[in-house]
Design a protein around this motif. Sequence first.
Motif, mmCIF file in Angstrom:
data_model
loop_
_atom_site.group_PDB
_atom_site.id
_atom_site.type_symbol
_atom_site.label_atom_id
_atom_site.label_comp_id
_atom_site.label_asym_id
_atom_site.label_seq_id
_atom_site.Cartn_x
_atom_site.Cartn_y
_atom_site.Cartn_z
ATOM 1 N N UNK A 212 -7.993 122.169 -34.900
ATOM 2 C CA UNK A 212 -7.007 123.184 -35.269
ATOM 3 C C UNK A 212 -6.304 122.743 -36.549
ATOM 4 N N UNK A 213 -6.484 123.511 -37.636
ATOM 5 C CA UNK A 213 -5.877 123.158 -38.915
ATOM 6 C C UNK A 213 -4.373 123.349 -38.918
ATOM 7 N N UNK A 214 -3.856 124.221 -38.054
ATOM 8 C CA UNK A 214 -2.421 124.451 -37.986
ATOM 9 C C UNK A 214 -2.071 125.910 -38.160
ATOM 10 N N UNK A 215 -0.778 126.176 -38.431
ATOM 11 C CA UNK A 215 -0.287 127.546 -38.455
ATOM 12 C C UNK A 215 0.354 127.919 -39.793
ATOM 13 N N UNK A 216 0.375 127.004 -40.758
ATOM 14 C CA UNK A 216 0.951 127.316 -42.051
ATOM 15 C C UNK A 216 -0.117 127.688 -43.051
ATOM 16 N N UNK A 217 0.057 127.224 -44.306
ATOM 17 C CA UNK A 217 -0.957 127.501 -45.324
ATOM 18 C C UNK A 217 -2.134 126.536 -45.226
ATOM 19 N N UNK A 218 -1.944 125.444 -44.489
ATOM 20 C CA UNK A 218 -3.024 124.485 -44.231
ATOM 21 C C UNK A 218 -3.683 124.015 -45.527
ATOM 22 N N UNK A 219 -2.844 123.631 -46.475
ATOM 23 C CA UNK A 219 -3.335 123.127 -47.754
ATOM 24 C C UNK A 219 -3.686 121.650 -47.645
ATOM 25 N N UNK A 220 -4.526 121.183 -48.554
ATOM 26 C CA UNK A 220 -5.014 119.810 -48.530
ATOM 27 C C UNK A 220 -4.119 118.922 -49.383
ATOM 28 N N UNK A 221 -3.496 117.939 -48.735
ATOM 29 C CA UNK A 221 -2.750 116.883 -49.403
ATOM 30 C C UNK A 221 -3.063 115.581 -48.685
ATOM 31 N N UNK A 222 -2.420 114.506 -49.080
ATOM 32 C CA UNK A 222 -2.756 113.214 -48.495
ATOM 33 C C UNK A 222 -2.595 113.179 -46.986
ATOM 34 N N UNK A 223 -1.496 113.716 -46.487
ATOM 35 C CA UNK A 223 -1.233 113.677 -45.045
ATOM 36 C C UNK A 223 -2.206 114.558 -44.275
ATOM 37 N N UNK A 224 -2.471 115.756 -44.787
ATOM 38 C CA UNK A 224 -3.374 116.648 -44.057
ATOM 39 C C UNK A 224 -4.805 116.108 -44.049
ATOM 40 N N UNK A 225 -5.227 115.469 -45.148
ATOM 41 C CA UNK A 225 -6.566 114.876 -45.156
ATOM 42 C C UNK A 225 -6.659 113.696 -44.206
ATOM 43 N N UNK A 226 -5.589 112.918 -44.086
ATOM 44 C CA UNK A 226 -5.574 111.835 -43.098
ATOM 45 C C UNK A 226 -5.871 112.383 -41.710
ATOM 46 N N UNK A 227 -5.198 113.478 -41.340
ATOM 47 C CA UNK A 227 -5.377 114.029 -39.999
ATOM 48 C C UNK A 227 -6.755 114.651 -39.834
#
Length: 220
Positions: A14-29
């Motif tokens: 599940x990518x989430x509920x926002x814009x789900x953009x790629x940054x350092x933290x989101x790529x870590x997860x």
Amino acid sequence: MASMTREGEVFVLDLGEGENRFNGESLDSLEACLDEVEAAAPCALVTRARGKVWSNGLDLEWIGAQGDQAIPFVVRVHELLARVLEMGVPTVAALQGHTFAAGAMLALAHDQRVMRADRGFFCLPEVDIGIPFTPGMSDLIAAKLPARAAHEAMTTGRRYGGEEAAAAGIVDEAAAEEDVLARALARAAALAGKDPATLRTIKQRLHAAALASLRGPQGF
């Protein structure tokens, strides 16, 4: 932030509920979730999101603040795309909402795509925001879309609704909102028993050029 659940032999990322953009933290997860999937193979993967957006791609504001680390981060995004493209498990993107730019490329890296029929767009807007595709991204798109659809999507920035995307060969199926995840799960579950090593080798050979481009020094 991405999170993971499991339904039988299918992992649901599940990518989430926002814009789900790629940054350092989101790529870590995201990378941690993919580690979990690959460790459990044979299995299958469905990538979903919630709300109006599946993914709007790169977090350009965050990247702009990274200075000389911006290019290494885009290299890391390339590796994410390559990793999904060659995964030794069947992968299905369940597109319930807007799927733009690098988010659209992540969807294309999956084996199959199911998109909501009545709302939400698939779009490669780079031509309209003045950001040329990297060679690796161009080769990924060309590898996964029919030639006519790739040319139109990349050079016009057209926004495709679900039915239009299915007709153009961008997604495999357009479904009602309430059926998108179920249809993606059904597609993934039907293939969950494939041998991981065999499937990975097939994908690596099928998409050798795109993988080499995504990982090569000529990526920019």
